[in-house]
Design a protein around this motif. Structure first.
Motif, PDB file in Angstrom:
ATOM      1  N   VAL A 137       0.817  -1.211   0.000  1.00 47.32           N
ATOM      2  CA  VAL A 137       0.000   0.000   0.000  1.00 47.32           C
ATOM      3  C   VAL A 137       0.849   1.258   0.000  1.00 47.32           C
ATOM      4  O   VAL A 137       1.828   1.356   0.735  1.00 47.32           O
ATOM      5  CB  VAL A 137      -0.906   0.019   1.255  1.00 47.32           C
ATOM      6  CG1 VAL A 137      -1.960   1.107   1.136  1.00 47.32           C
ATOM      7  CG2 VAL A 137      -1.558  -1.332   1.451  1.00 47.32           C
ATOM      8  N   LYS A 138       0.437   2.190  -0.840  1.00 41.68           N
ATOM      9  CA  LYS A 138       1.117   3.481  -0.856  1.00 41.68           C
ATOM     10  C   LYS A 138       0.823   4.204   0.445  1.00 41.68           C
ATOM     11  O   LYS A 138      -0.318   4.259   0.903  1.00 41.68           O
ATOM     12  CB  LYS A 138       0.574   4.294  -2.033  1.00 41.68           C
ATOM     13  CG  LYS A 138       1.254   5.614  -2.286  1.00 41.68           C
ATOM     14  CD  LYS A 138       0.574   6.329  -3.462  1.00 41.68           C
ATOM     15  CE  LYS A 138       1.134   7.718  -3.626  1.00 41.68           C
ATOM     16  NZ  LYS A 138       1.911   7.867  -4.844  1.00 41.68           N
ATOM     17  N   ASN A 139       1.854   4.737   1.083  1.00 39.65           N
ATOM     18  CA  ASN A 139       1.660   5.520   2.304  1.00 39.65           C
ATOM     19  C   ASN A 139       2.698   6.630   2.316  1.00 39.65           C
ATOM     20  O   ASN A 139       3.860   6.408   2.639  1.00 39.65           O
ATOM     21  CB  ASN A 139       1.793   4.631   3.540  1.00 39.65           C
ATOM     22  CG  ASN A 139       1.433   5.385   4.807  1.00 39.65           C
ATOM     23  OD1 ASN A 139       1.665   6.588   4.915  1.00 39.65           O
ATOM     24  ND2 ASN A 139       0.869   4.670   5.768  1.00 39.65           N
ATOM     25  N   GLN A 140       2.233   7.833   1.941  1.00 41.13           N
ATOM     26  CA  GLN A 140       3.166   8.939   1.786  1.00 41.13           C
ATOM     27  C   GLN A 140       3.847   9.311   3.090  1.00 41.13           C
ATOM     28  O   GLN A 140       5.017   9.662   3.105  1.00 41.13           O
ATOM     29  CB  GLN A 140       2.442  10.154   1.207  1.00 41.13           C
ATOM     30  CG  GLN A 140       2.933  10.454  -0.197  1.00 41.13           C
ATOM     31  CD  GLN A 140       1.911  11.214  -1.017  1.00 41.13           C
ATOM     32  OE1 GLN A 140       0.801  11.486  -0.563  1.00 41.13           O
ATOM     33  NE2 GLN A 140       2.290  11.543  -2.235  1.00 41.13           N
ATOM     34  N   THR A 141       3.086   9.192   4.178  1.00 41.04           N
ATOM     35  CA  THR A 141       3.662   9.530   5.477  1.00 41.04           C
ATOM     36  C   THR A 141       4.900   8.678   5.751  1.00 41.04           C
ATOM     37  O   THR A 141       5.891   9.143   6.298  1.00 41.04           O
ATOM     38  CB  THR A 141       2.639   9.271   6.607  1.00 41.04           C
ATOM     39  OG1 THR A 141       1.339   9.545   6.096  1.00 41.04           O
ATOM     40  CG2 THR A 141       2.934  10.115   7.806  1.00 41.04           C
ATOM     41  N   LEU A 142       4.807   7.417   5.347  1.00 39.13           N
ATOM     42  CA  LEU A 142       5.922   6.506   5.596  1.00 39.13           C
ATOM     43  C   LEU A 142       6.891   6.460   4.422  1.00 39.13           C
ATOM     44  O   LEU A 142       7.878   5.727   4.449  1.00 39.13           O
ATOM     45  CB  LEU A 142       5.388   5.089   5.877  1.00 39.13           C
ATOM     46  CG  LEU A 142       4.515   4.920   7.124  1.00 39.13           C
ATOM     47  CD1 LEU A 142       3.986   3.507   7.205  1.00 39.13           C
ATOM     48  CD2 LEU A 142       5.297   5.266   8.382  1.00 39.13           C
ATOM     49  N   GLY A 143       6.590   7.224   3.364  1.00 40.26           N
ATOM     50  CA  GLY A 143       7.468   7.231   2.192  1.00 40.26           C
ATOM     51  C   GLY A 143       7.390   5.938   1.399  1.00 40.26           C
ATOM     52  O   GLY A 143       8.357   5.545   0.762  1.00 40.26           O
TER      53      GLY A 143
HETATM   54  C1  LIG Z   1       0.250   5.343   6.858  1.00 40.94           C
HETATM   55  O1  LIG Z   1       0.963   4.836   7.964  1.00 40.94           O
HETATM   56  C2  LIG Z   1       0.621   5.444   9.203  1.00 40.94           C
HETATM   57  C3  LIG Z   1       1.561   4.908  10.253  1.00 40.94           C
HETATM   58  O2  LIG Z   1       1.564   3.498  10.291  1.00 40.94           O
HETATM   59  C4  LIG Z   1      -0.839   5.146   9.503  1.00 40.94           C
HETATM   60  O3  LIG Z   1      -1.199   5.740  10.719  1.00 40.94           O
HETATM   61  C5  LIG Z   1      -1.703   5.682   8.375  1.00 40.94           C
HETATM   62  O4  LIG Z   1      -3.037   5.309   8.584  1.00 40.94           O
HETATM   63  C6  LIG Z   1      -1.228   5.127   7.034  1.00 40.94           C
HETATM   64  N1  LIG Z   1      -1.946   5.786   5.951  1.00 40.94           N
HETATM   65  C7  LIG Z   1      -2.509   5.107   4.961  1.00 40.94           C
HETATM   66  C8  LIG Z   1      -3.158   5.909   3.898  1.00 40.94           C
HETATM   67  O5  LIG Z   1      -2.522   3.893   4.918  1.00 40.94           O
END
Ligand SMILES: *[C@@H]1O[C@H](CO)[C@@H](O)[C@H](O)[C@H]1NC(C)=O
Ligand SMILES: *[C@@H]1O[C@H](CO)[C@@H](O)[C@H](O)[C@H]1NC(C)=O
Ligand SMILES: *[C@@H]1O[C@H](CO)[C@@H](O)[C@H](O)[C@H]1NC(C)=O
Length: 342
Positions: A261-267
């Motif tokens: 899964v793409k997760n920008q916060t985590l890069g």
């Molecule tokens: C991205 O990762 C953070 C930390 O694990 C989490 O809280 C957040 O829900 C995630 N965002 C998505 C879009 O999955």
């Protein structure tokens, strides 16, 4: 995540040297001096880059991609984590820096460093003595520590884990070194050999660390305390915990996030849009499974795209001695992971 060039990494290194006397002590700095520092900095940069390149190769067809650079490792990146994957990045980067510096030393690139001649002339075993030019890994190790370990300025458990993994990376270079020998004696009779120790190809160091990655150990400890931040208590607790783990092993604190899964916060980029390979070529099992691994296991479909490529064709040999070819258009099928329907 913003791409970053390596001069930024160097700025980071420089900042740390001037701001923090703990990791790279001022004594060390005065001993080597700013001139020596700049001498090594470009090699450190090249070495860190070669570490990342090897990381990318090792993880080319896996859900997780290596970072483009080492910024994600910076302690000033508030989101840095200590997963199985980051343990590999730390180890391979530290190894890359040590490797390049050692090669530089052997090549005579630095005034103050040369082959390891500590055993020259001593008997090594039956029929051979130490000679030639052994790679001076002690030098590469020392400078790699000064630059790479200096990035870990914190006193929390993550810093301790990162330092452990940096060390495991450097030990991988020593573990994969091998003896090379040359025959002497009347017309190559090889009655006596001289031997020296040299580093393996960096690819081999990468393979070795990939194996360590597969067997990386999650530290059994109070994770809440570990995440609590900069506390000397935590560091002590971690130090105590991994006294039981050999220095050669990679360790981590947190389980890996979902790399599908793409997760920008985590890069994280996720696997949507990644290319994979179908069985129609001469491929390893690993490549053959790539579409299943990258797309299907992540709930994505595999879509086929036709792409035009130009290849050499109708080549003719002309006397003497040239080969003339034409360019022919070919349509090839490429496969990508996609959310959409087939
Ligand atoms: C991205 O990762 C953070 C930390 O694990 C989490 O809280 C957040 O829900 C995630 N965002 C998505 C879009 O999955
Ligand atoms: C060290 O080696 C690297 C890679 O071979 C090279 O790019 C770099 O210029 C060398 N450093 C010095 C100071 O010669
Ligand atoms: C295909 O793979 C086999 C086994 O790995 C190898 O022996 C053979 O040479 C390969 N053929 C080509 C065309 O690369």
């Amino acid at each position: 995540m913003q791409p970053m060039n390596f001069s930024t990494v160097l700025v980071l290194f420089l900042c740390c040297v001037f701001q923090l006397s703990s990791a790279w002590t001022m004594n060390n700095f005065l001993m080597t001096g700013p001139k020596a520092y700049l001498t090594y900095a470009s090699s450190v940069q090249v070495g860190a880059q070669s570490g990342i390149r090897e990381c990318k190769r090792q993880f080319a067809l896996e859900k997780w991609n290596c970072p483009e650079n080492t910024r994600s490792l910076s302690p000033h990146n508030g989101l840095r984590s200590a997963t199985r994957e980051t343990s590999f990045v730390h180890a391979i980067s530290a190894a890359g820096v040590m490797y390049t510096l050692t090669k530089n030393c052997t090549a005579g690139d630095f005034d103050n460093c040369g082959c390891d001649d500590s055993k020259i002339g001593q008997p090594g075993g039956a029929g051979w003595i130490w000679g030639g030019c052994s790679d001076n890994v002690a030098f590469g190790e020392k400078i790699s520590k000064q630059f790479v370990d200096a990035l870990e300025d914190g006193h929390d458990s993550r810093a301790a884990v990162n330092l452990h993994n940096n060390e495991a990376g450097r030990l991988a270079i020593k573990a994969t070194m091998r003896k090379a020998c040359k025959c002497h004696g009347v017309s190559g009779s090889c009655t006596i050999q001289t031997c020296w120790m040299q580093m393996a190809d960096f690819r081999e160091v990468g393979n070795y660390l990939k194996m360590k990655y597969k067997h990386a150990k999650e530290l059994e400890m109070d994770k809440k305390a570990a995440r609590a931040g900069n506390s000397a208590d935590n560091r002590d607790a971690v130090t105590h915990t991994f006294l039981s783990v050999a220095t050669t092993e990679l360790i981590y604190l947190e389980s890996s996030p979902n790399y599908c899964v793409k997760n920008q916060t985590l890069g994280l980029h996720g696997t949507e849009g990644r290319e994979c390979f179908k069985e129609d070529k001469n491929m390893s099992q690993w490549e053959k499974n790539s579409c299943r691994r990258l797309c299907n296991e992540c709930g994505l479909k595999v879509v086929k795209k036709r792409t035009e490529v130009f290849i050499s064709c109708n080549c003719k040999f002309h006397w003497c001695c040239t080969v003339k070819c034409e360019k022919c258009k070919r349509v090839v099928a490429k496969y990508f992971c996609s959310l959409g329907s087939k």
